[in-house]
Design a protein around this motif. Structure first.
Motif, PDB file in Angstrom:
ATOM      1  N   HIS A 192     120.888   1.169  34.192  1.00  0.00           N
ATOM      2  CA  HIS A 192     121.902   2.017  33.566  1.00  0.00           C
ATOM      3  C   HIS A 192     121.669   3.463  33.961  1.00  0.00           C
ATOM      4  O   HIS A 192     120.534   3.876  34.195  1.00  0.00           O
ATOM      5  CB  HIS A 192     121.957   1.830  32.048  1.00  0.00           C
ATOM      6  N   ASP A 238     115.049  -2.507  33.286  1.00  0.00           N
ATOM      7  CA  ASP A 238     115.102  -1.541  32.193  1.00  0.00           C
ATOM      8  C   ASP A 238     113.901  -1.738  31.277  1.00  0.00           C
ATOM      9  O   ASP A 238     113.935  -1.385  30.111  1.00  0.00           O
ATOM     10  CB  ASP A 238     116.416  -1.665  31.408  1.00  0.00           C
ATOM     11  N   GLU A 289     109.186   1.505  33.793  1.00  0.00           N
ATOM     12  CA  GLU A 289     108.829   2.118  32.510  1.00  0.00           C
ATOM     13  C   GLU A 289     107.494   1.540  32.023  1.00  0.00           C
ATOM     14  O   GLU A 289     107.335   0.338  31.940  1.00  0.00           O
ATOM     15  CB  GLU A 289     109.937   1.846  31.482  1.00  0.00           C
ATOM     16  N   ASP A 293     113.644   5.945  32.255  1.00  0.00           N
ATOM     17  CA  ASP A 293     114.670   5.151  31.557  1.00  0.00           C
ATOM     18  C   ASP A 293     116.027   5.815  31.708  1.00  0.00           C
ATOM     19  O   ASP A 293     116.348   6.708  30.959  1.00  0.00           O
ATOM     20  CB  ASP A 293     114.283   5.036  30.079  1.00  0.00           C
ATOM     21  N   CYS A 294     116.848   5.425  32.642  1.00  0.00           N
ATOM     22  CA  CYS A 294     116.588   4.290  33.520  1.00  0.00           C
ATOM     23  C   CYS A 294     116.847   4.720  34.964  1.00  0.00           C
ATOM     24  O   CYS A 294     116.953   3.912  35.862  1.00  0.00           O
ATOM     25  CB  CYS A 294     117.531   3.173  33.062  1.00  0.00           C
ATOM     26  N   GLU A 324     124.428   2.309  27.897  1.00  0.00           N
ATOM     27  CA  GLU A 324     123.383   1.432  27.349  1.00  0.00           C
ATOM     28  C   GLU A 324     122.736   2.070  26.129  1.00  0.00           C
ATOM     29  O   GLU A 324     122.504   1.416  25.117  1.00  0.00           O
ATOM     30  CB  GLU A 324     122.335   1.138  28.427  1.00  0.00           C
ATOM     31  N   GLU A 325     122.454   3.363  26.233  1.00  0.00           N
ATOM     32  CA  GLU A 325     121.749   4.040  25.142  1.00  0.00           C
ATOM     33  C   GLU A 325     122.628   4.205  23.902  1.00  0.00           C
ATOM     34  O   GLU A 325     122.137   4.445  22.814  1.00  0.00           O
ATOM     35  CB  GLU A 325     121.219   5.407  25.608  1.00  0.00           C
TER      36      GLU A 325
HETATM   37 ZN   LIG Z   1     116.936   1.945  29.186  1.00  0.00          ZN
END
Ligand SMILES: [Zn+2]
Length: 482
Positions: free
Chosen positions: A90, A213, A445, A123-124, A186-187
């Motif tokens: 994302h 992710d 991540e 992220d991301c 996404e967030e």
């Molecule tokens: Zn993410």
């Protein structure tokens, strides 16, 4: 291409990877924010589309998701007989959350002690760049190698680098079919992509899905996330009196609702802190990575001297067993408290369920348990939240094995597995929609990235190793029959 040639190609591309990340981080693509205009999200989407085109992904375009946010989608069809791999990431980011708490400006990629700092660096957008780097290493742009057109690090952005990509319609150099999807909200958790997958399943259909992710348990420890917990929460209201009554005049024989609620909540755990919901197993086992208690204490900010709870290991308590918590209680605050018995009290009871547990059955069990333990014939009303199913990745498929080999090559050590206590609803939707597909969760991540917090950063070596693992994997996937 040999694995060593891929390693060299990825290493050569790291300068350009940094430029891509610098450009992407400079765009504050915070979805649906009053602080940042939506045009910035569009700008990030266009950048990703141009960079993906330049990396050899064909037909890159913006698709409007049902929640109104644009996602980037591109598709290079598979060579005859080869499988198709869907690459997910994302491009939207969390808001910076207190710019004054950042050591360097959140939207300016800054190197310190070998790490790259900036909102979204991990992220991301770090994962976006890992995908791009893997694709470029495979030479999909013009059927050449990484040193081909656009492969070298240039000062230009995606748009001008895009001009250097192979001629339109040139034969793709990818060993497998590639579908790329970069989501833009996404967030925000508005569920646009999940809805899209359900409405138009043919668009993202693939044999293997790489969801980039998540990431490694620690820097240099190749890890795939194989388990996500689901949610089965409720809101509980307890009533005992018609109205608030003087605690001196009536306290004693008259039941107060807050005490009744507290007694009910107290039945949800045993002395050790294990969940004790009637009919809900709380003895699951975990066989992946071990999460050391000291590290967990530090990560969870547990006060010195306060005990961790539950009789299982940290990994078991976190990834293989249900957890029940109280997230809020409606009742008078201490400051507003008067000398009165409370007639009514309300609590939000959160229940997280591990893979293997049916979230609806778990919610039923929680509801039945709470109704059963209500003291003094207090009136109980329970509202159910929407449930989310847990997710367990298949780890016995051929793609999983190929990824384990690719990770071993890229990191020089065995791949391990971890779980995540939270949920990623998209994974469940993908699994339901494409039951044949193997879904692999991985990425750049790791705990030091501090995703969602100030001073987010990424270790560029993780971008390099994840990109290499992905490139090796994609090449090996060509041998998998559809
Ligand atoms: Zn993410």
């Amino acid at each position: 291409m040999s694995h060593e040639a891929l390693r060299e190609a990825v290493a050569e591309l790291m300068g350009s990877a940094r430029q891509h990340l610098e450009r992407l981080v400079a765009i504050p693509s915070v979805a649906q924010s009053t602080q940042f205009p939506p045009e910035r999200c569009l700008e990030a989407a266009r950048y990703v589309a141009a960079a993906a085109t330049q990396a050899g992904v064909r037909d890159c375009r913006l698709l409007e998701m049902p929640d109104g946010h644009p996602a980037v989608f591109g598709h290079t069809p598979a060579p005859a007989g080869a499988p198709t791999v869907l690459l997910y990431c994302h491009y939207d980011v969390q808001p910076p959350l207190g710019e004054e708490e950042w050591t360097s400006p959140p939207f300016a990629l800054t190197e310190r002690d070998g790490r790259w700092y900036g909102r979204g660096a991990a992220d991301c957008k770090g994962n976006v760049v890992a995908h791009l780097t893997a694709l470029r290493a495979l030479g999909g742009a013009a059927g050449g190698g990484a040193a081909g057109p656009g492969g070298a690090a240039g000062p230009g952005g995606a748009a001008d680098l895009g001009a250097a990509a192979g001629p339109a319609g040139a034969p793709a150099g990818f060993p497998v079919g590639i579908k790329l999807i970069a989501e833009g909200a996404e967030e925000r958790g508005t569920g646009g992509l999940e809805q899209f997958v359900r409405q138009s399943p043919e668009v993202l259909a693939a044999d293997v899905v790489i969801v980039c992710d998540t990431g490694n348990f620690a820097v240099g420890v190749p890890t795939v996330t194989t388990s996500l917990r689901g949610i089965a929460s409720v809101t509980l209201t307890v009533a005992t009196l018609e109205s608030a009554m003087h605690s001196g005049m009536f306290g004693g024989p008259a039941p107060d609702a807050l005490i009744a609620l507290a007694r009910m909540i107290a039945t949800l755990h045993d002395e050790q802190g294990n969940a004790t919901i009637e009919g809900l197993a709380a003895d699951g086992h975990w066989s992946g990575v071990d999460y050391p208690a000291d590290q967990f204490r530090a990560d969870a900010h547990v006060l010195p001297g306060v005990s961790l709870i539950g009789s299982g290991s940290i990994s078991e308590m976190l990834w293989a067993r249900p957890s029940v918590n109280v997230l809020g209680i409606d009742c008078p605050s201490v400051a507003d408290a008067t000398a009165s018995l409370q007639p009514r009290a309300r609590a939000r009871v959160s229940l997280r369920v591990p893979p293997g547990m049916d979230p609806v059955a778990a919610q039923d069990a929680l509801v039945a348990h709470l109704e059963d333990v209500a003291p003094w014939n207090a009136r109980v009303q329970i509202e159910r939240d929407a449930v989310a199913a847990p997710f367990a990745a298949r780890t016995d498929g051929p793609a999983y094995e190929l990824m384990a080999q690719a990770m071993r090559f890229a990191f020089g050590r065995e791949m391990t597995t971890e779980g995540e206590g939270g949920s990623i609803p998209l994974c469940t939707v993908l699994q339901e929609t494409y039951p044949e597909a193997e879904i692999i969760l991985m990425g750049v991540e790791e705990p030091r990235c501090l995703i969602h917090a100030p001073d987010e950063s990424v270790d560029p070596r993780e971008i390099e190793r994840i990109a290499l693992a992905e490139a090796v994997f994609l090449q090996a996937c060509a041998g998998l029959r559809r």
